[in-house]
Enzyme design. Structure first.
Site, short mmCIF file in Angstrom:
data_model
loop_
_atom_site.label_atom_id
_atom_site.label_comp_id
_atom_site.label_asym_id
_atom_site.label_seq_id
_atom_site.Cartn_x
_atom_site.Cartn_y
_atom_site.Cartn_z
N HIS A 85 0.79 -1.48 0.13
CA HIS A 85 -0.05 0.02 0.16
C HIS A 85 0.86 1.21 0.01
O HIS A 85 0.54 2.13 -0.61
CB HIS A 85 -0.98 -0.17 1.38
CG HIS A 85 -1.86 -1.01 1.37
ND1 HIS A 85 -2.07 -1.84 2.64
CD2 HIS A 85 -2.91 -1.48 0.44
CE1 HIS A 85 -3.04 -2.56 2.47
NE2 HIS A 85 -3.57 -2.52 1.11
N ARG A 127 -1.71 -6.54 -8.17
CA ARG A 127 -0.33 -7.19 -7.79
C ARG A 127 -0.10 -8.23 -8.89
O ARG A 127 0.89 -8.52 -9.07
CB ARG A 127 -0.52 -7.85 -6.41
CG ARG A 127 -0.30 -7.00 -5.25
CD ARG A 127 -1.03 -7.14 -4.04
NE ARG A 127 -2.31 -7.71 -4.36
CZ ARG A 127 -3.00 -8.18 -3.40
NH1 ARG A 127 -2.51 -8.06 -2.01
NH2 ARG A 127 -4.25 -8.38 -3.42
N LYS A 168 -16.15 -7.52 9.13
CA LYS A 168 -16.95 -7.77 10.48
C LYS A 168 -16.21 -7.81 11.42
O LYS A 168 -16.44 -7.23 12.49
CB LYS A 168 -17.54 -9.27 10.32
CG LYS A 168 -18.75 -9.06 9.02
CD LYS A 168 -19.85 -10.39 9.38
CE LYS A 168 -20.35 -10.55 7.95
NZ LYS A 168 -19.84 -11.34 6.90
#
Ligand code: PNS
Length: 160
Positions: free
Chosen positions: A18, A91, A42
């Site tokens: 990132h 990627r 979640k």
């Protein structure tokens, strides 16, 4: 007109892959906003506040990188920010199918917003947040794949 791009994602956690894409985006656009999706997972490893704090700390010396959160549709957020582009990293071929679908759907929803794909440097192509989370939870050392700030925070998340 100044160019603004949005780099959206879950960033749970932020990886060197990132960071590489954000740095490339920061060279290409006048400003780039790292936009962290609220409630993407979640049961995230890092809370929203932690993810924001980490990203801000990692990019504290980059004046044209901002960190923000968003909820709802990405294209609505991009429009609200008056950004011209969405940046996504690719990627491997395995990323392509989902990214292609998402880019075309976003294009259909808001044709004026472009998606720009960037490839990270080769040494980051096998890194994913999912694998980093697994390594960290099980007590492995993921330090090589993340910023030292992230590595410190990961050590606190170990299952003892
Ligand atoms: O880091 P990720 O999980 O690959 O990021 C995915 C993300 C946040 C870019 C995607 O899930 C997203 O944009 N979610 C917001 C809702 C939305 O707009 N979905 C896409 C509709 S085509």
């Amino acid at each position: 007109m100044a160019t603004l791009a949005v780099y959206p994602g879950s960033f749970d956690p932020l990886t060197n892959g990132h960071v590489d894409i954000i740095s490339r985006g920061a060279r290409l656009f006048d400003r780039i906003v790292v936009a962290i999706l609220v409630n993407a997972e979640k049961a995230p490893l890092f809370s929203m506040a932690e993810r924001v704090e980490i990203a801000r700390a990692v990019f504290k010396n980059h004046s044209n990188v901002e960190v923000d959160t968003f909820d709802g549709l990405l294209v609505d957020y991009v429009e609200r920010k008056r950004a011209q582009a969405i940046v996504r990293g690719l990627r491997a071929v395995s990323d392509f199918e989902f990214e292609f679908q998402m880019a075309l759907m976003n294009q259909r929803l808001k044709p004026q917003i472009e998606t720009v794909f960037m490839m990270p440097a080769e040494q980051y192509t096998f890194i994913s947040s999912t694998l980093i989370r697994e390594i960290a939870i099980h007590g492995g050392n993921a330090g090589e794949f993340v910023d030292p700030i992230v590595a410190t925070e990961l050590r606190k998340k170990r299952k003892d």
